[in-house]
Design a protein around this motif. Sequence first.
Motif, PDB file in Angstrom:
ATOM      1  N   LYS A  91       0.827  -1.206   0.000  1.00  0.00           N
ATOM      2  CA  LYS A  91       0.000   0.000   0.000  1.00  0.00           C
ATOM      3  C   LYS A  91       0.867   1.265   0.000  1.00  0.00           C
ATOM      4  CE  LYS A  91      -3.991   1.865   2.437  1.00  0.00           C
ATOM      5  NZ  LYS A  91      -4.841   1.760   3.607  1.00  0.00           N
ATOM      6  N   ALA A  92       2.026   1.202   0.641  1.00  0.00           N
ATOM      7  CA  ALA A  92       2.946   2.343   0.704  1.00  0.00           C
ATOM      8  C   ALA A  92       3.894   2.380  -0.496  1.00  0.00           C
ATOM      9  CB  ALA A  92       3.755   2.285   1.999  1.00  0.00           C
ATOM     10  N   ASN A  93       3.738   1.440  -1.427  1.00  0.00           N
ATOM     11  CA  ASN A  93       4.611   1.344  -2.605  1.00  0.00           C
ATOM     12  C   ASN A  93       6.084   1.198  -2.216  1.00  0.00           C
ATOM     13  OD1 ASN A  93       2.485   1.609  -4.504  1.00  0.00           O
ATOM     14  ND2 ASN A  93       2.476   3.815  -4.150  1.00  0.00           N
ATOM     15  N   LEU A  94       6.337   0.386  -1.197  1.00  0.00           N
ATOM     16  CA  LEU A  94       7.692   0.135  -0.720  1.00  0.00           C
ATOM     17  C   LEU A  94       7.951  -1.363  -0.707  1.00  0.00           C
ATOM     18  CD1 LEU A  94       7.740   2.508   2.398  1.00  0.00           C
ATOM     19  CD2 LEU A  94       8.854   2.926   0.206  1.00  0.00           C
ATOM     20  N   SER A  95       9.217  -1.726  -0.802  1.00  0.00           N
ATOM     21  CA  SER A  95       9.563  -3.135  -0.631  1.00  0.00           C
ATOM     22  C   SER A  95       9.384  -3.474   0.849  1.00  0.00           C
ATOM     23  CB  SER A  95      11.005  -3.390  -1.056  1.00  0.00           C
ATOM     24  OG  SER A  95      11.902  -2.792  -0.137  1.00  0.00           O
ATOM     25  N   LEU A  96       9.327  -4.744   1.144  1.00  0.00           N
ATOM     26  CA  LEU A  96       9.176  -5.168   2.536  1.00  0.00           C
ATOM     27  C   LEU A  96      10.344  -4.650   3.374  1.00  0.00           C
ATOM     28  CD1 LEU A  96       7.472  -6.799   4.532  1.00  0.00           C
ATOM     29  CD2 LEU A  96       8.883  -8.790   3.961  1.00  0.00           C
ATOM     30  N   THR A  97      11.560  -4.744   2.851  1.00  0.00           N
ATOM     31  CA  THR A  97      12.745  -4.266   3.573  1.00  0.00           C
ATOM     32  C   THR A  97      12.656  -2.770   3.841  1.00  0.00           C
ATOM     33  OG1 THR A  97      14.116  -5.993   2.611  1.00  0.00           O
ATOM     34  CG2 THR A  97      15.259  -4.053   3.469  1.00  0.00           C
ATOM     35  N   GLU A  98      12.298  -1.993   2.822  1.00  0.00           N
ATOM     36  CA  GLU A  98      12.195  -0.537   2.999  1.00  0.00           C
ATOM     37  C   GLU A  98      11.130  -0.189   4.034  1.00  0.00           C
ATOM     38  OE1 GLU A  98      13.252   1.280  -1.376  1.00  0.00           O
ATOM     39  OE2 GLU A  98      11.310   0.296  -1.103  1.00  0.00           O
ATOM     40  N   TYR A  99       9.977  -0.862   3.937  1.00  0.00           N
ATOM     41  CA  TYR A  99       8.879  -0.579   4.853  1.00  0.00           C
ATOM     42  C   TYR A  99       9.254  -0.895   6.305  1.00  0.00           C
ATOM     43  CZ  TYR A  99       4.344  -0.597   7.089  1.00  0.00           C
ATOM     44  OH  TYR A  99       3.317  -0.328   7.946  1.00  0.00           O
ATOM     45  N   VAL A 100       9.762  -2.087   6.532  1.00  0.00           N
ATOM     46  CA  VAL A 100      10.107  -2.495   7.899  1.00  0.00           C
ATOM     47  C   VAL A 100      11.209  -1.598   8.465  1.00  0.00           C
ATOM     48  CG1 VAL A 100      11.106  -4.363   9.284  1.00  0.00           C
ATOM     49  CG2 VAL A 100       9.328  -4.866   7.608  1.00  0.00           C
ATOM     50  N   THR A 101      12.203  -1.260   7.657  1.00  0.00           N
ATOM     51  CA  THR A 101      13.288  -0.399   8.117  1.00  0.00           C
ATOM     52  C   THR A 101      12.758   0.968   8.528  1.00  0.00           C
ATOM     53  OG1 THR A 101      14.870  -1.539   6.693  1.00  0.00           O
ATOM     54  CG2 THR A 101      15.501   0.639   7.486  1.00  0.00           C
ATOM     55  N   LYS A 102      11.908   1.564   7.683  1.00  0.00           N
ATOM     56  CA  LYS A 102      11.364   2.894   8.005  1.00  0.00           C
ATOM     57  C   LYS A 102      10.516   2.860   9.268  1.00  0.00           C
ATOM     58  CE  LYS A 102      11.557   4.888   3.452  1.00  0.00           C
ATOM     59  NZ  LYS A 102      11.039   5.933   2.613  1.00  0.00           N
ATOM     60  N   VAL A 103       9.676   1.845   9.390  1.00  0.00           N
ATOM     61  CA  VAL A 103       8.818   1.739  10.574  1.00  0.00           C
ATOM     62  C   VAL A 103       9.656   1.562  11.835  1.00  0.00           C
ATOM     63  CG1 VAL A 103       7.111   0.297  11.730  1.00  0.00           C
ATOM     64  CG2 VAL A 103       6.779   0.920   9.345  1.00  0.00           C
ATOM     65  N   CYS A 104      10.643   0.684  11.780  1.00  0.00           N
ATOM     66  CA  CYS A 104      11.477   0.418  12.956  1.00  0.00           C
ATOM     67  C   CYS A 104      12.318   1.629  13.354  1.00  0.00           C
ATOM     68  CB  CYS A 104      12.383  -0.787  12.707  1.00  0.00           C
ATOM     69  SG  CYS A 104      11.483  -2.348  12.669  1.00  0.00           S
ATOM     70  N   LEU A 105      12.693   2.447  12.388  1.00  0.00           N
ATOM     71  CA  LEU A 105      13.489   3.636  12.693  1.00  0.00           C
ATOM     72  C   LEU A 105      12.625   4.853  13.005  1.00  0.00           C
ATOM     73  CD1 LEU A 105      16.343   3.274  10.057  1.00  0.00           C
ATOM     74  CD2 LEU A 105      16.392   2.707  12.496  1.00  0.00           C
ATOM     75  N   GLY A 106      11.305   4.645  13.072  1.00  0.00           N
ATOM     76  CA  GLY A 106      10.404   5.721  13.467  1.00  0.00           C
ATOM     77  C   GLY A 106      10.142   6.751  12.386  1.00  0.00           C
ATOM     78  N   LYS A 107      10.442   6.410  11.139  1.00  0.00           N
ATOM     79  CA  LYS A 107      10.193   7.348  10.042  1.00  0.00           C
ATOM     80  C   LYS A 107       8.740   7.241   9.622  1.00  0.00           C
ATOM     81  CE  LYS A 107      14.901   7.209   8.345  1.00  0.00           C
ATOM     82  NZ  LYS A 107      15.790   6.917   7.213  1.00  0.00           N
ATOM     83  N   GLN A 108       8.178   8.394   9.225  1.00  0.00           N
ATOM     84  CA  GLN A 108       6.795   8.390   8.794  1.00  0.00           C
ATOM     85  C   GLN A 108       6.679   7.871   7.371  1.00  0.00           C
ATOM     86  OE1 GLN A 108       5.320  12.387   9.354  1.00  0.00           O
ATOM     87  NE2 GLN A 108       4.278  11.741  11.200  1.00  0.00           N
ATOM     88  N   ILE A 109       5.613   7.142   7.143  1.00  0.00           N
ATOM     89  CA  ILE A 109       5.308   6.637   5.813  1.00  0.00           C
ATOM     90  C   ILE A 109       3.949   7.198   5.441  1.00  0.00           C
ATOM     91  CG2 ILE A 109       4.815   4.598   4.435  1.00  0.00           C
ATOM     92  CD1 ILE A 109       6.656   3.061   6.395  1.00  0.00           C
ATOM     93  N   PHE A 110       3.895   7.881   4.298  1.00  0.00           N
ATOM     94  CA  PHE A 110       2.614   8.403   3.853  1.00  0.00           C
ATOM     95  C   PHE A 110       2.499   8.224   2.353  1.00  0.00           C
ATOM     96  CE2 PHE A 110       5.577  11.861   3.572  1.00  0.00           C
ATOM     97  CZ  PHE A 110       5.242  12.508   2.407  1.00  0.00           C
ATOM     98  N   VAL A 111       1.277   8.065   1.917  1.00  0.00           N
ATOM     99  CA  VAL A 111       1.009   7.892   0.497  1.00  0.00           C
ATOM    100  C   VAL A 111      -0.094   8.869   0.135  1.00  0.00           C
ATOM    101  CG1 VAL A 111       0.190   6.308  -1.289  1.00  0.00           C
ATOM    102  CG2 VAL A 111       1.597   5.451   0.597  1.00  0.00           C
TER     103      VAL A 111
END
Length: 103
Positions: free
Chosen positions: A24-44
């Motif tokens: 849904k965020a148009n990210l790979s699984l690695t990119e998504y998990v890394t951003k979430v774990c590092l507290g970065k916001q994800i928005f689409v």
Amino acid sequence: MKDRKMSIRISESDLQKIHHKADKANLSLTEYVTKVCLGKQIFVINGLDEIIRQQKAIGKNINQIATLCNMGKVICFNLAELTNQYAEMNKLLTDLLDRKRWS
């Protein structure tokens, strides 16, 4: 550089949910998990690419009209209002992106 591998145990349903959110965020699984774990916001923002493409096209058209006016090839009306509206739209888009990115 991504040179480390991390393995975790997770339930099938949780893994499916994470995959769905990454898609849904148009990210790979690695990119998504890394951003979430590092507290970065994800928005689409759906359709944003099309809006930006149209804004660029409008800006190019304004520049072409201004060039033709300056060359004396066309008689120009006052472009100030059109240019101001274009600048205002760009500011609104920038504010929207900044708000979503940092709020």
